[in-house]
Design a protein around this motif. Structure first.
Motif, mmCIF file in Angstrom:
data_model
loop_
_atom_site.group_PDB
_atom_site.id
_atom_site.type_symbol
_atom_site.label_atom_id
_atom_site.label_comp_id
_atom_site.label_asym_id
_atom_site.label_seq_id
_atom_site.Cartn_x
_atom_site.Cartn_y
_atom_site.Cartn_z
ATOM 1 N N ARG A 47 25.337 -53.919 33.838
ATOM 2 C CA ARG A 47 24.572 -54.379 34.987
ATOM 3 C C ARG A 47 24.781 -53.401 36.126
ATOM 4 O O ARG A 47 25.786 -52.716 36.182
ATOM 5 N N ARG A 102 25.046 -54.993 42.715
ATOM 6 C CA ARG A 102 25.118 -56.438 42.924
ATOM 7 C C ARG A 102 26.525 -56.916 43.274
ATOM 8 O O ARG A 102 26.722 -58.083 43.616
ATOM 9 N N TYR A 103 27.521 -56.032 43.147
ATOM 10 C CA TYR A 103 28.907 -56.443 43.198
ATOM 11 C C TYR A 103 29.703 -55.771 44.305
ATOM 12 O O TYR A 103 29.490 -54.604 44.639
ATOM 13 N N TRP A 134 28.898 -54.381 48.664
ATOM 14 C CA TRP A 134 27.893 -53.936 47.714
ATOM 15 C C TRP A 134 27.056 -52.798 48.277
ATOM 16 O O TRP A 134 26.622 -51.911 47.555
ATOM 17 N N ARG A 157 31.968 -61.010 43.187
ATOM 18 C CA ARG A 157 30.827 -61.446 43.994
ATOM 19 C C ARG A 157 31.152 -61.483 45.473
ATOM 20 O O ARG A 157 30.245 -61.479 46.301
#
Length: 122
Positions: free
Chosen positions: A27, A31-32, A53, A100
């Motif tokens: 991925r 996003r992280y 991010w 996250r």
């Protein structure tokens, strides 16, 4: 799922520099939140640095502030740990992690690399 692979560790003399890389697959890393930790023999895993991010926000542990930086390149799906002015007490296995939300706690991160050994000789 995100797979993380660290590289760039090795043996360096005190005062020297190393750049660790953490490449992601599976991925997009954009996003992280990304972080670096390390673990020396007989010690708990220690937080070092975290980057948002977007790359616009970073935070460092006092033990490495001013010596280490954590740039990221989302286009290359890679985060780095630039380590300067290395000391023998920096000797450890270094891990990158993806999560996250930004945290100094290892348990907050979802994905981990296998680690890369850094040894600093005096």
């Amino acid at each position: 799922q995100v797979q993380l692979v660290e590289s760039g560790g090795g043996l360096v003399q005190a005062g020297g520099s190393l750049r660790l890389s953490c490449a992601a697959s599976g991925r997009t890393l954009s996003r992280y939140v990304m972080a670096w930790f390390r673990q020396a023999p007989g010690k708990e895993r220690e937080f070092l640095a975290v980057i948002s991010w977007s790359g616009g926000s970073t935070y460092y542990a006092d033990s490495v502030k001013g010596r280490f930086t954590i740039p990221r390149d989302n286009a290359k799906n890679t985060v780095y740990l630039q380590m300067n002015s290395l000391k023998p007490e920096d000797t450890a296995v270094y891990y990158c992690a993806a999560g996250r939300s930004s945290s100094i706690r290892a348990r907050e991160y979802d994905y981990w690399g296998q680690g890369t050994q850094v040894t600093v000789s005096s």
